[in-house]
Write a protein that holds these residues in place. Structure first.
Motif, mmCIF file in Angstrom:
data_model
loop_
_atom_site.group_PDB
_atom_site.id
_atom_site.type_symbol
_atom_site.label_atom_id
_atom_site.label_comp_id
_atom_site.label_asym_id
_atom_site.label_seq_id
_atom_site.Cartn_x
_atom_site.Cartn_y
_atom_site.Cartn_z
ATOM 1 N N LEU A 294 37.755 -1.442 34.320
ATOM 2 C CA LEU A 294 36.556 -0.693 34.704
ATOM 3 C C LEU A 294 35.416 -0.938 33.724
ATOM 4 C CD1 LEU A 294 38.193 2.716 35.696
ATOM 5 C CD2 LEU A 294 37.592 0.791 37.191
ATOM 6 N N TYR B 278 32.048 3.684 35.412
ATOM 7 C CA TYR B 278 31.870 3.330 36.825
ATOM 8 C C TYR B 278 33.217 3.367 37.529
ATOM 9 C CZ TYR B 278 27.029 1.633 36.447
ATOM 10 O OH TYR B 278 25.673 1.546 36.274
ATOM 11 N N LEU B 279 33.250 4.007 38.698
ATOM 12 C CA LEU B 279 34.473 4.016 39.494
ATOM 13 C C LEU B 279 34.595 2.673 40.211
ATOM 14 C CD1 LEU B 279 34.217 7.628 40.956
ATOM 15 C CD2 LEU B 279 35.927 6.783 39.320
ATOM 16 N N ILE C 258 35.215 4.027 45.693
ATOM 17 C CA ILE C 258 35.763 5.328 45.274
ATOM 18 C C ILE C 258 34.617 6.167 44.691
ATOM 19 C CG2 ILE C 258 37.388 6.499 43.717
ATOM 20 C CD1 ILE C 258 39.111 3.956 43.828
ATOM 21 N N THR C 259 34.518 7.412 45.164
ATOM 22 C CA THR C 259 33.454 8.286 44.668
ATOM 23 C C THR C 259 34.071 9.437 43.862
ATOM 24 O OG1 THR C 259 33.494 9.726 46.600
ATOM 25 C CG2 THR C 259 32.061 7.780 46.733
ATOM 26 N N PRO C 260 33.256 10.129 43.068
ATOM 27 C CA PRO C 260 33.816 11.231 42.260
ATOM 28 C C PRO C 260 34.627 12.248 43.058
ATOM 29 C CG PRO C 260 31.608 10.693 41.498
ATOM 30 C CD PRO C 260 31.837 9.875 42.743
ATOM 31 N N ILE D 263 38.358 11.590 43.481
ATOM 32 C CA ILE D 263 39.310 11.531 42.376
ATOM 33 C C ILE D 263 39.269 12.746 41.431
ATOM 34 C CG2 ILE D 263 37.746 10.158 40.901
ATOM 35 C CD1 ILE D 263 40.316 8.613 40.015
ATOM 36 N N LYS E 100 28.582 6.993 41.876
ATOM 37 C CA LYS E 100 29.340 5.786 41.510
ATOM 38 C C LYS E 100 30.132 5.914 40.215
ATOM 39 C CE LYS E 100 26.362 2.452 43.811
ATOM 40 N NZ LYS E 100 25.546 1.244 43.657
ATOM 41 N N TYR E 101 29.994 7.073 39.518
ATOM 42 C CA TYR E 101 30.660 7.112 38.211
ATOM 43 C C TYR E 101 31.120 8.514 37.846
ATOM 44 C CZ TYR E 101 26.428 8.950 35.827
ATOM 45 O OH TYR E 101 25.377 9.726 35.406
ATOM 46 N N ILE E 102 31.980 8.574 36.844
ATOM 47 C CA ILE E 102 32.442 9.847 36.302
ATOM 48 C C ILE E 102 32.230 9.836 34.791
ATOM 49 C CG2 ILE E 102 34.132 10.301 38.123
ATOM 50 C CD1 ILE E 102 36.304 9.254 36.213
ATOM 51 N N LEU F 75 43.725 6.956 39.537
ATOM 52 C CA LEU F 75 43.208 5.736 40.175
ATOM 53 C C LEU F 75 44.287 5.058 41.012
ATOM 54 C CD1 LEU F 75 41.031 4.351 37.234
ATOM 55 C CD2 LEU F 75 40.203 5.020 39.507
ATOM 56 N N TYR G 154 43.829 2.145 43.730
ATOM 57 C CA TYR G 154 43.204 1.147 42.842
ATOM 58 C C TYR G 154 44.259 0.461 41.990
ATOM 59 C CZ TYR G 154 40.563 -0.812 38.950
ATOM 60 O OH TYR G 154 40.048 -1.654 38.002
#
Lengths: 384, 384
Positions: A297, A315-316, A320-322, A325, A347-349, A377, A382
């Motif tokens: 990642l 970045y995921l 995949i969105t927050p 997950i 797009k990220y966590i 993930l 993933y």
């Protein structure tokens, strides 16, 4: 964590997990805000902040006022600049937009110097901007909580000293004080503003500032009155000086419980060398960043030198969105945060790694965060 | 008080003594300010405030922001008036001077209508002032903490409705909300501002407001932007509406621990009829005022109808000053406050009687205060 009921580890970039003793101080029995026991405690808090910010210049002035970190921006805008003044705002994420908006609210012209998402304005660009115009302030977010981008405060200060020495250097240290090295005197900083609930490790509700003697002189020389009442240093300066001198004084009622908790957390922080604390945060950060790379990642912060030590924005994987997950990570015992930078929030966590989660060896938080991220993930399909 | 270590009863007019459960909520484990459990709690706090202020008009808007009670003045000055507007400030003590100073900070012209110490401006004087000029705001301190003088909010409101119906009626309820009757809708109030640490019974650190639909419309119709950033309703209004709708939202980080504690105290307050709560405060106040008379002492508040129900300001006998007696009262187990009205600060002391000290029948606080005051006065040679 023996004193706290079981709960998922809060590893967002603030509020962070708090130590038992800090939380116990929050439930201190009621005491007078002008009684000597509390006045002594508040005075010690102010003195300890000098150590935390590494300033021994007696002209430096700490402020602790009920509010959130945001109130620090208002204090800068209401006390250090006057309507019509110019400020250069270095942009590394969401919080520069907000700080600029705050300055504009007070009639100050804020010019933003932006960088691509995940990077910071380069020193030559800053030099060019400073040469174009006399800015009364330069503001920089030490770590932007929306991106995890780290700014280079020492080098910036050297640049300002060389190119525009009359410009006041204002550091938004909300996500850095307590986990990133800050040498207030050596780096000739004018204001570092922060909040209680991040690496300082005290529940939210306090706006905390260190202000240089030079900035206090600038304040005293202003031609117009401060443009805030609650945030006015005219109102607060004598109060802070009296409290530090252990003398009761009143402008607005402080929060004895929050100040008690801050006293406890600062005592804990200062019981060990600050360098060790910063090194521990760096080591935990490196461990997480290596795990992120091993997972294939990417971070928002694009280069090793601009990556924060107290948080990581990740970045995921594509698709995949927050919301896909975060709930599963929480079920596994760790609360991550979603994205905050509006252009790419989906797009990220973000993962915070500050305070006791890093410094308390009995806490499994960091390893657990890495483990549950891997598992989470995998569960959504993933493969690293 | 089983959960709290022994300590003198804090009977100053705020901060007050807090209930065990409220203090326990202060040490709640860390949680995300945008996580659903906290969002639900904050939402319930806002809904409960509607009940406390006795408003069922859905257009009324509660605000809860980290800060002290003083921040409520800034919110009024920054959101409801624009530079050049006029405000009429009814003066019953120290806090009117400060509110006027706050309004002037924001460019508003504040005209104070004063009364002799211990009294309040009379309705015919207010009527005369309102007839002379169009004031955008009329501000009144419901109970001035420096004098213990109670204002007559309902009658004032009827007067404003009759004489100057476009004037917004702003009530500083810092020392009244939770112990004095307030009917927000029935009395057609526009703003009641308060703080957490007095009769609401939650530690200091929260600025709490109820704002009428009419005032929100006034805010929305302003020609210039709000003149504060941290106190701007433009920033906070959507956040408060989202929280009450149980939807996560972010402007500045609230204090989860303080909000949890406020939730606990409001739940306790609303578990019994409000009228009963007000009656209990009145009864405790009457008991204290009778004891003051029996001791041959006078109150600052000069008439039964202008005496607060949550505090009493007491003139000391000739020749006795607060430092002569306050330390001995504290040694006997009760913390009284010194004088605050600058003209006569050395001549009087103040006693707060709000919250659990009044409503919890297991607490001996009120009787103890009367007893130690008698003993303390005897010790310094005073004979009733």
């Amino acid at each position: 964590m023996s004193g706290q009921p079981p709960h998922p580890a809060l590893l967002i970039p603030g509020p962070i997990e708090f130590d038992d003793a800090v939380l116990q101080s929050m439930s201190h029995y009621s005491e007078s805000h002008v009684g000597q026991p509390f006045v002594n405690t508040f005075g010690e808090v102010l003195s300890m902040l000098r150590k935390l910010f590494q300033t021994s210049d007696p002209a430096s002035q700490p402020f602790v006022i009920s509010g959130s970190g945001t109130l620090g921006w208002d204090q800068v805008a209401a006390n250090l600049v006057e309507p019509g003044d110019e400020a250069l705002v270095l942009h590394t994420g969401y919080f520069a937009d907000s700080f600029a908006d705050c300055l504009e609210t007070y009639g100050v012209k804020a010019t933003q110097l932006k960088a691509p998402i995940g990077d910071r304005p380069q020193l030559d660009e800053v030099e060019k901007a400073l040469n174009e115009k006399m800015y009364k302030l330069l503001t920089v977010t030490h770590v932007d909580t929306s991106t995890g981008v780290l700014s280079e405060i020492k080098a910036l200060s050297e640049l300002v000293q060389r190119v525009s020495p009359d410009t006041l250097l204002i550091v938004d240290g909300v996500c850095s004080v307590g986990c990133e090295e800050i040498k207030f005197d050596d780096w000739k900083l004018d204001v570092v503003l922060t909040a209680s609930q991040k690496a300082i490790g005290c529940p939210a509700g306090l706006s905390i500032l260190m202000v240089s003697g030079r900035a206090i002189e600038t304040f005293k020389a202003r031609k117009t009155r401060p443009t805030s009442y609650f945030g006015s240093w005219k109102n607060w300066l004598p109060i802070m000086q009296n409290y530090e001198g252990k003398k009761a004084s009143y402008f607005a009622t402080p929060s004895p419980q929050l100040i008690r908790a801050l006293h406890t957390s600062l005592t804990q922080i200062l019981s060990r060398p600050l360098d060790q604390r910063f090194a521990e945060h760096k080591a935990a950060s490196q461990k997480i960043k290596k795990a992120v790379i091993d997972l294939g990642l990417k971070q928002l912060a694009s280069k090793p030198e601009n990556q924060a030590n107290g948080m990581t924005a990740i970045y995921l994987p594509e698709g995949i969105t927050p919301p896909d997950i975060l709930p599963s990570l929480m079920k596994k015992g760790v609360i991550f945060a979603g994205g905050l930078h509006k252009d790419i929030a989906a797009k990220y966590i973000r993962l915070g790694h500050m305070g006791v989660s890093v410094t308390d060896p009995t806490r499994p938080d960091i390893d657990k965060a890495i483990k549950v991220l891997k598992e989470g993930l995998t569960e959504v399909g993933y493969k690293a």
